[in-house]
Design an enzyme around this catalytic site. Structure first.
Site, PDB file in Angstrom:
ATOM      1  N   HIS A 159      61.140 -19.136  19.637  1.00 20.31           N
ATOM      2  CA  HIS A 159      61.732 -20.325  19.219  1.00 20.31           C
ATOM      3  C   HIS A 159      60.580 -20.641  17.989  1.00 20.31           C
ATOM      4  O   HIS A 159      60.070 -21.815  18.374  1.00 20.31           O
ATOM      5  CB  HIS A 159      62.394 -21.423  20.062  1.00 20.31           C
ATOM      6  CG  HIS A 159      63.187 -22.617  19.261  1.00 20.31           C
ATOM      7  ND1 HIS A 159      64.224 -23.120  20.018  1.00 20.31           N
ATOM      8  CD2 HIS A 159      63.024 -23.172  18.017  1.00 20.31           C
ATOM      9  CE1 HIS A 159      64.562 -24.213  19.114  1.00 20.31           C
ATOM     10  NE2 HIS A 159      63.814 -24.221  17.820  1.00 20.31           N
TER      11      HIS A 159
ATOM     12  N   HIS B 266      60.208 -21.731  13.874  1.00 30.49           N
ATOM     13  CA  HIS B 266      60.582 -21.782  12.491  1.00 30.49           C
ATOM     14  C   HIS B 266      59.431 -21.421  11.552  1.00 30.49           C
ATOM     15  O   HIS B 266      58.447 -22.327  11.532  1.00 30.49           O
ATOM     16  CB  HIS B 266      61.222 -23.221  12.075  1.00 30.49           C
ATOM     17  CG  HIS B 266      62.539 -23.606  13.009  1.00 30.49           C
ATOM     18  ND1 HIS B 266      63.825 -23.312  12.598  1.00 30.49           N
ATOM     19  CD2 HIS B 266      62.547 -24.065  14.069  1.00 30.49           C
ATOM     20  CE1 HIS B 266      64.625 -23.596  13.735  1.00 30.49           C
ATOM     21  NE2 HIS B 266      63.808 -24.032  14.582  1.00 30.49           N
TER      22      HIS B 266
ATOM     23  N   HIS C  58      71.121 -22.899  17.734  1.00 33.11           N
ATOM     24  CA  HIS C  58      70.415 -24.359  18.199  1.00 33.11           C
ATOM     25  C   HIS C  58      71.766 -25.059  18.792  1.00 33.11           C
ATOM     26  O   HIS C  58      72.932 -25.257  17.895  1.00 33.11           O
ATOM     27  CB  HIS C  58      70.009 -25.167  16.998  1.00 33.11           C
ATOM     28  CG  HIS C  58      68.453 -24.559  16.746  1.00 33.11           C
ATOM     29  ND1 HIS C  58      68.202 -23.367  16.269  1.00 33.11           N
ATOM     30  CD2 HIS C  58      67.270 -25.484  16.599  1.00 33.11           C
ATOM     31  CE1 HIS C  58      66.988 -23.328  15.887  1.00 33.11           C
ATOM     32  NE2 HIS C  58      66.303 -24.533  16.129  1.00 33.11           N
TER      33      HIS C  58
ATOM     34  N   GLU D  99      70.556 -29.886  21.205  1.00 27.35           N
ATOM     35  CA  GLU D  99      69.134 -30.473  21.203  1.00 27.35           C
ATOM     36  C   GLU D  99      69.469 -32.225  20.850  1.00 27.35           C
ATOM     37  O   GLU D  99      69.075 -32.921  21.735  1.00 27.35           O
ATOM     38  CB  GLU D  99      68.625 -30.003  19.875  1.00 27.35           C
ATOM     39  CG  GLU D  99      67.173 -30.762  19.429  1.00 27.35           C
ATOM     40  CD  GLU D  99      66.529 -30.113  18.235  1.00 27.35           C
ATOM     41  OE1 GLU D  99      67.584 -29.690  17.430  1.00 27.35           O
ATOM     42  OE2 GLU D  99      65.584 -30.559  17.697  1.00 27.35           O
TER      43      GLU D  99
ATOM     44  N   ASP E  38      58.375 -24.656  18.142  1.00 31.64           N
ATOM     45  CA  ASP E  38      59.824 -24.897  17.269  1.00 31.64           C
ATOM     46  C   ASP E  38      58.899 -24.951  15.765  1.00 31.64           C
ATOM     47  O   ASP E  38      59.156 -24.173  15.097  1.00 31.64           O
ATOM     48  CB  ASP E  38      60.208 -26.356  17.537  1.00 31.64           C
ATOM     49  CG  ASP E  38      61.517 -26.458  17.090  1.00 31.64           C
ATOM     50  OD1 ASP E  38      62.163 -25.555  16.556  1.00 31.64           O
ATOM     51  OD2 ASP E  38      62.278 -27.638  17.305  1.00 31.64           O
ATOM     52  N   ASP E  39      58.313 -26.200  15.290  1.00 24.01           N
ATOM     53  CA  ASP E  39      57.767 -26.449  14.131  1.00 24.01           C
ATOM     54  C   ASP E  39      56.389 -27.045  14.442  1.00 24.01           C
ATOM     55  O   ASP E  39      56.117 -27.835  14.086  1.00 24.01           O
ATOM     56  CB  ASP E  39      58.686 -27.340  13.243  1.00 24.01           C
ATOM     57  CG  ASP E  39      60.052 -26.876  13.245  1.00 24.01           C
ATOM     58  OD1 ASP E  39      60.357 -26.041  12.330  1.00 24.01           O
ATOM     59  OD2 ASP E  39      60.688 -27.424  14.184  1.00 24.01           O
TER      60      ASP E  39
HETATM   61  N1  HPA Z   1      66.549 -28.242  14.947  1.00 24.65           N
HETATM   62  C1  HPA Z   1      67.229 -28.166  13.935  1.00 24.65           C
HETATM   63  N2  HPA Z   1      66.921 -27.407  12.962  1.00 24.65           N
HETATM   64  C2  HPA Z   1      65.437 -27.272  12.736  1.00 24.65           C
HETATM   65  C3  HPA Z   1      64.994 -27.523  13.736  1.00 24.65           C
HETATM   66  C4  HPA Z   1      65.176 -27.970  15.113  1.00 24.65           C
HETATM   67  O1  HPA Z   1      64.500 -28.268  15.959  1.00 24.65           O
HETATM   68  N3  HPA Z   1      63.547 -27.276  13.369  1.00 24.65           N
HETATM   69  C5  HPA Z   1      63.642 -26.603  11.888  1.00 24.65           C
HETATM   70  N4  HPA Z   1      64.984 -26.482  11.653  1.00 24.65           N
HETATM   71 ZN    ZN Z   2      64.235 -25.287  16.152  1.00 22.74          ZN
END
Ligand code: HPA
Ligand code: ZN
Length: 334
Positions: free
Chosen positions: A16, A18, A196, A199, A277-278
């Site tokens: 996971h 991006h 996703h 969350e 994630d990021d």
């Molecule tokens: N959630 C939804 N969209 C996203 C995320 C996330 O954690 N990171 C980058 N785009």
């Molecule tokens: Zn994500």
């Protein structure tokens, strides 16, 4: 061996991630300068100070703005290559990378510029860094279904380079069911699917991802804990959740790591994986995510090893390849 080094050294897969979320402030400034783009921030420090988020949307606003510096194929190549070097330093052996073509095609960047830059770096990483990979193309869920169909049709020319489709961006108000038909078409074309869900959105969105989108994994999924019948379903089918602990704290899904429900989800018998994630925005790559969990929940080496094993068993790789990595991990805790 201390725990920090053990976590760095253990073979891991990241599922996971991006790629646009690996854009470090220094790289962002360098690319802005060479592409002649004026930024709202006049220093790397000022940009870093803006990385304080109240929720998913406040992050997405800055993340899409940052992605604006990515203009040419070389920018996508360098972005991906920088991530791979960091992954290599943490012994990440396999990556499944999300990319958001619409973030770029909406600004007039060609689909092929995006995918060729990312894919060439991943191919070089596979050859020279021994990191295997697959690509997951995400649809931006805040945009209409018709835009997702258009993106899917562009992707068909690059079918051999894309393994799965996913769904990201603003969750609340954009349920998976909005993309049921797009995912049906994508699966008919041979793509696997993930999404996703859960969350920020409710457990119903996780049900929809399973039932309407036929996903193999749920990205995030932490709100599943609110619905015991959903937990039963996820446990029974061993649907993996790709959890991103530091992301969840930065985006205020949980106040502190101690309050994260990771341990509770594990205790329910679910297959959890740890991911970043990021990472350029959330303060850590995958090893820092393992370490934050270990600190909060006093995880043992065996606990960490099990999470690393899960990362391979949940990956879109052959059973043979899974077994090789799982054996290596087991040897580390013998
Ligand atoms: N959630 C939804 N969209 C996203 C995320 C996330 O954690 N990171 C980058 N785009
Ligand atoms: Zn994500």
């Amino acid at each position: 061996m201390d725990m920090n080094i053990f976590i760095q050294n253990i073979p891991k897969a990241e599922l996971h991630l991006h790629i646009e979320g690996t854009l470090e402030p220094g790289t962002l400034f360098r690319m802005a300068e060479r592409n002649g783009i004026r930024l709202k921030y006049n220093s790397v420090e000022a940009l870093r100070r803006a990385y304080r988020f109240d929720n998913l949307q406040s992050f997405l606003d800055i993340y899409y703005e940052g992605a604006g510096v990515l203009q040419k194929e070389i920018d996508f190549y360098e972005l991906t290559w920088e991530y791979l070097l960091k992954a290599k330093a943490q012994n990440v052996r396999h990556v499944e990378i999300f990319f958001d073509p619409q973030t770029h095609t909406e600004r007039g960047i060609a689909f092929e510029t995006v995918i060729n830059g990312i894919y060439d770096a991943l191919s070089d990483g596979s050859r020279n860094l021994d990191i295997s990979f697959c690509l997951i193309m995400c649809f931006l869920r805040h945009l209409p279904e018709s835009d997702a169909f258009e993106t899917l049709s562009q992707a068909l020319d690059f079918k051999d380079k894309i393994t799965a489709v996913g769904l990201d961006s603003s969750e609340s108000g954009n349920p998976p069911s909005k993309f049921k038909r797009v995912f049906e078409k994508a699966r008919k074309e041979g793509f696997l699917s993930v999404a996703h869900a859960g969350e920020e959105g409710p457990p119903e969105y996780i049900w929809e991802a399973l039932q309407d989108l036929n996903v193999r994994r749920i990205d995030h999924g932490v709100r599943a804990l609110e619905d015991p019948s959903l937990i039963n379903e996820l446990r029974h089918r061993q649907i993996p959740l790709t959890v991103c602990p530091l992301s969840n704290i930065k985006l205020c899904v949980f106040k502190t790591m101690q309050e994260h429900n990771f341990k509770k989800l594990l205790d329910q018998g679910l297959c959890l994986t740890v991911n970043s994630d990021d990472p350029a925005y959330f303060g850590g790559y995958v090893a820092e995510n393992y370490l934050a969990l270990q600190n909060a929940f006093q995880f043992t080496r065996n606990d960490i090893a099990q999470l690393a094993i899960n990362s391979f068993s949940a990956a879109f790789i052959s059973e043979d390849k899974k077994d090789i990595f799982i054996e290596q991990i087991k040897k580390m805790v013998e």
